[in-house]
Design an enzyme around this catalytic site. Structure first.
Site, PDB file in Angstrom:
ATOM      1  N   TRP A 128       0.193  96.785  81.212  1.00 41.87           N
ATOM      2  CA  TRP A 128       1.646  97.034  81.183  1.00 41.87           C
ATOM      3  C   TRP A 128       2.426  95.793  80.731  1.00 41.87           C
ATOM      4  CZ3 TRP A 128       2.883 100.222  86.316  1.00 41.87           C
ATOM      5  CH2 TRP A 128       2.176 101.427  86.274  1.00 41.87           C
ATOM      6  N   LYS A 129       1.748  94.654  80.638  1.00 37.61           N
ATOM      7  CA  LYS A 129       2.401  93.393  80.229  1.00 37.61           C
ATOM      8  C   LYS A 129       3.645  93.146  81.078  1.00 37.61           C
ATOM      9  CE  LYS A 129       0.253  93.844  75.745  1.00 37.61           C
ATOM     10  NZ  LYS A 129       0.240  93.528  74.334  1.00 37.61           N
ATOM     11  N   HIS A 138      -6.224  87.042  77.637  1.00 36.81           N
ATOM     12  CA  HIS A 138      -5.539  87.891  76.655  1.00 36.81           C
ATOM     13  C   HIS A 138      -4.966  86.990  75.555  1.00 36.81           C
ATOM     14  CE1 HIS A 138      -2.577  90.503  74.819  1.00 36.81           C
ATOM     15  NE2 HIS A 138      -3.260  91.518  75.314  1.00 36.81           N
ATOM     16  N   GLU A 180      -2.230  86.884  74.196  1.00 35.17           N
ATOM     17  CA  GLU A 180      -0.865  86.400  74.465  1.00 35.17           C
ATOM     18  C   GLU A 180      -0.885  85.202  75.420  1.00 35.17           C
ATOM     19  OE1 GLU A 180       0.702  90.252  75.489  1.00 35.17           O
ATOM     20  OE2 GLU A 180       0.536  90.842  73.386  1.00 35.17           O
ATOM     21  N   SER A 221      -3.256  98.461  69.370  1.00 31.00           N
ATOM     22  CA  SER A 221      -2.600  99.671  68.844  1.00 31.00           C
ATOM     23  C   SER A 221      -3.435 100.942  69.029  1.00 31.00           C
ATOM     24  CB  SER A 221      -2.217  99.480  67.374  1.00 31.00           C
ATOM     25  OG  SER A 221      -1.290  98.413  67.247  1.00 31.00           O
ATOM     26  N   GLY A 224      -2.037  98.713  75.374  1.00 28.70           N
ATOM     27  CA  GLY A 224      -0.773  98.085  75.742  1.00 28.70           C
ATOM     28  C   GLY A 224       0.360  99.099  75.686  1.00 28.70           C
ATOM     29  N   GLY A 225       1.073  99.126  74.556  1.00 30.89           N
ATOM     30  CA  GLY A 225       2.272  99.961  74.408  1.00 30.89           C
ATOM     31  C   GLY A 225       2.101 101.395  74.883  1.00 30.89           C
TER      32      GLY A 225
END
Ligand code: PGA
Length: 250
Positions: free
Chosen positions: A10-11, A96, A98, A212, A233-234
Site C-alpha cells: 500500500w506504500k 524495495h 523506493e 505494474s 502496488g497501485g
C-alpha cells in the site's frame, strides 16, 4: 509448482478510514473466492494494528514495508521487526527500490534487516531489480545477481524468505516486462537461489514479480515459469482489482 503469493504494497497511502474500508472490502470479496493463493497486504506502520483487527480470522496475512536491523534502541523514527510481529505481521517487505533509491539502502543493510526479520519470526520479502539504464546497457542480469547475493539471508535454514523481482522501470509506470524477459530473469534468480540456499529450499523459494501488475496482465504473468506470485502496488489499493489479481492464479 509453488503455491502463489499475492502481496499488496500500500506504500504511503490512505488514512485510517480508507485503510479499514479497503481491508473490510478485501475480506468480503476474498471470502467468495476459491483460496487458490496466499494473500498478504502491507499497509503503512500506523495502520497495521487497525487493519490487523479487520483481517483477524480471514485468509489475508499482514505485512509491513520496512524494519530496522536492531530489535530495539535509540533509533528515532524507526520500527523494529519484533514490533512488527507484535502488531500482527507475518511478513515484511525489505529493500524495495523506493527505499534503495530514496533512503540509499545498500544490499548489505537489506540482508541485516532480513536476518532481524527472520529472528523475529517474520518472513522477509527481499526486493531486487534493475533500472532502465542498467537494462539498456545489458547488465540487468548482473545487477540482479549482485543484489540477490548481497541481500538474501542464507544463515537460517528453516526460516521462510520470499524474493520479489521488480524492474525499477516497471514500478508505477504502467510498463511491464515482457513474459520472455520475466521468464529469463526468474530462471536466473531460481538458479542462483538453488546455489545459495541448496536444491530444496532454492526450488521452494517463492519468487514474486512486481511492477505494474494489473487485473488485465496478471493471468499471463502468473503463468510464466518460476513466477510464484506478485507484489502489487497501485492496483492493491482497489479491492476489486487486487482480488481479481488474486483470482488470476492458475
Ligand atoms: P506498482 O508497484 O504495482 O504500482 O507498479 C509495485 C511495487 O512497487 O511493489
Amino acid at each position: 509448482m509453488n503455491r502463489k503469493l499475492i502481496a499488496g504494497n500500500w506504500k504511503m497511502n490512505g488514512n485510517r478510514g480508507e485503510a479499514e474500508g479497503l481491508a473490510g472490502n478485501l475480506v468480503a470479496l476474498l471470502k467468495g473466492q476459491k483460496a487458490g493463493s496466499d494473500v498478504l497486504v502491507c499497509p503503512p506502520f500506523h495502520l497495521l494494528a487497525p487493519v490487523a483487527e479487520i483481517l483477524a480470522g480471514s485468509r489475508i496475512a499482514l505485512g509491513a514495508q520496512d524494519c530496522h536491523p536492531e530489535p530495539s534502541g535509540a533509533f528515532t523514527g524507526d520500527v523494529s521487526a519484533p514490533m512488527l510481529a507484535d502488531a500482527g505481521c507475518s511478513h515484511v517487505i525489505l529493500g524495495h527500490s523506493e527505499r534503495r533509491q530514496h533512503h540509499s539502502e545498500p544490499s548489505e543493510l537489506v540482508m541485516q534487516k532480513a536476518l532481524a526479520a527472520q529472528a523475529a519470526g517474520l518472513c522477509p520479502i527481499i526486493c531486487i531489480g534493475e533500472t532502465e539504464a542498467e537494462r539498456s546497457q545489458g547488465c540487468a542480469g548482473a545487477v540482479v545477481e549482485l543484489q540477490l547475493r548481497q541481500s538474501l539471508p542464507i544463515e537460517w535454514a528453516n526460516q521462510d524468505v520470499v524474493v520479489a523481482y521488480e524492474p525499477v522501470w516497471a514500478i508505477g509506470t504502467g510498463k511491464t516486462a515482457t513474459d520472455d524477459d520475466v521468464a529469463e530473469m526468474h530462471a536466473h534468480i531460481r538458479k542462483l537461489s538453488i546455489e545459495l540456499l541448496g536444491a530444496k529450499r532454492g526450488a521452494e523459494l517463492r519468487i514474486l514479480y512486481g511492477g505494474s501488475v494489473k487485473p488485465d496482465n496478471a493471468a499471463d504473468l502468473l503463468r510464466v515459469a518460476n513466477v510464484d506470485g506478485a507484489l502489487v502496488g497501485g492496483a492493491s489499493l482497489k479491492a476489486a482489482d487486487f482480488c481479481a489479481i488474486a483470482g488470476s492464479c492458475p
